[in-house]
Design a protein around this motif. Sequence first.
Motif, PDB file in Angstrom:
ATOM      1  N   LEU A   1       0.873  -1.208  -0.111  1.00 19.95           N
ATOM      2  CA  LEU A   1      -0.032  -0.081   0.219  1.00 19.95           C
ATOM      3  C   LEU A   1       0.813   1.258  -0.007  1.00 19.95           C
ATOM      4  O   LEU A   1       0.493   2.089  -0.839  1.00 19.95           O
TER       5      LEU A   1
ATOM      6  N   THR B   1       0.635   4.026  -3.090  1.00 24.04           N
ATOM      7  CA  THR B   1       0.144   5.300  -3.117  1.00 24.04           C
ATOM      8  C   THR B   1       1.253   6.418  -3.238  1.00 24.04           C
ATOM      9  O   THR B   1       1.017   7.550  -3.654  1.00 24.04           O
TER      10      THR B   1
ATOM     11  N   ARG C   1      -5.834   2.422   8.576  1.00 25.50           N
ATOM     12  CA  ARG C   1      -5.617   3.449   7.564  1.00 25.50           C
ATOM     13  C   ARG C   1      -6.499   4.551   7.914  1.00 25.50           C
ATOM     14  O   ARG C   1      -6.170   5.805   7.432  1.00 25.50           O
TER      15      ARG C   1
ATOM     16  N   ARG D   1      -2.801   6.573   2.688  1.00 29.49           N
ATOM     17  CA  ARG D   1      -4.160   7.335   2.251  1.00 29.49           C
ATOM     18  C   ARG D   1      -4.140   7.164   0.534  1.00 29.49           C
ATOM     19  O   ARG D   1      -3.245   7.632   0.018  1.00 29.49           O
ATOM     20  N   GLU D   2      -5.464   6.757  -0.079  1.00 26.38           N
ATOM     21  CA  GLU D   2      -5.446   6.523  -1.157  1.00 26.38           C
ATOM     22  C   GLU D   2      -5.491   7.964  -1.864  1.00 26.38           C
ATOM     23  O   GLU D   2      -6.100   9.333  -1.357  1.00 26.38           O
TER      24      GLU D   2
ATOM     25  N   GLY E   1     -14.461   5.004  -2.186  1.00 26.44           N
ATOM     26  CA  GLY E   1     -13.181   5.932  -2.220  1.00 26.44           C
ATOM     27  C   GLY E   1     -13.351   7.243  -1.385  1.00 26.44           C
ATOM     28  O   GLY E   1     -14.015   7.636  -0.989  1.00 26.44           O
TER      29      GLY E   1
END
Length: 302
Positions: A124, A128, A160, A172-173, A186
């Motif tokens: 992840l 990102t 998260r 963080r997306e 999202g």
Amino acid sequence: MVPGRQVRLFLTDGMPGGLLTAEIMNWTGQIVAGSRSDLASLLARPEAGKTGVYFLTGVNEGDPDDQMLYIGEGDDVGTRLKMHNRGELEGGKDFWTRALLLTSKDANLTKAHVRYLESRFIQLGKSTDRTTIVNKTAPPTLPLPEADISDMEYFISQARIVLPLLGIDAFREVPRNESEATDPDGPKASSPVFELGVPGDGGTARGQEIDGEFIVYEGSAVRSKWVSGHTGYQKLYERLRVDGTFEDFGVLRRFARPYAFKSPSAAAAVVTGRPTNGRISWIVSATGLSYAQWQEQSIPAL
């Protein structure tokens, strides 16, 4: 509408710079965080003797805006922290100034679970691309039973939410474009899409405020070089140029992936290659409103 979440933060010694714990109601996970200077107190906590995942954070000395992050796991996370507290020549790590331990209150995390968590957090963090992940290797994700994978993914989703409150934004997306920003699962856009023309080179950048950050989307134009004698954002521009955030596109340069800026002015400076007031330079093309005007109209009049 996304439901609210209650995150409980507890200062164990009553001081804002000391140890703290963080948890979410009905989540079995718990995070304990502290500075490296408080390592002895952190190791004295019962969580330090549990099976879990840990995060070591620090700042890149060559670029203060670049956070560095190491992710690890262990049956006894405290023992791992002691090893990392050694000097570099002794197998430790010098860069970190803060440590966070992620464990479970019900002690149900196994070695296989935390190895899965470690692998997924590294994945992840790299996907990102917000933070420099200093792990030299990324262990493969273990083939856990289907039910365990579901439990661990839920565990990750809750972590998260909490970790950014403790200074770790690595997971963080970042939406790549406007369509992803409208995905109900999202992060939600809180602004219209703004545009900014690139002086000299031509082309247009597109950005949007999402979850307190200003996202410049993939495919946006960016100036081919920094043109100002003022160097405030030049280091950020050069880092994004070197790390592959920008790509050459004919005679122009553009964003190869989206990037989350801390402010519209930081985004505008990088896009234009010079200091720029993003509050007035980012414009909604359909209405002609600047970022500042859009923000002002959302506030009730006196």
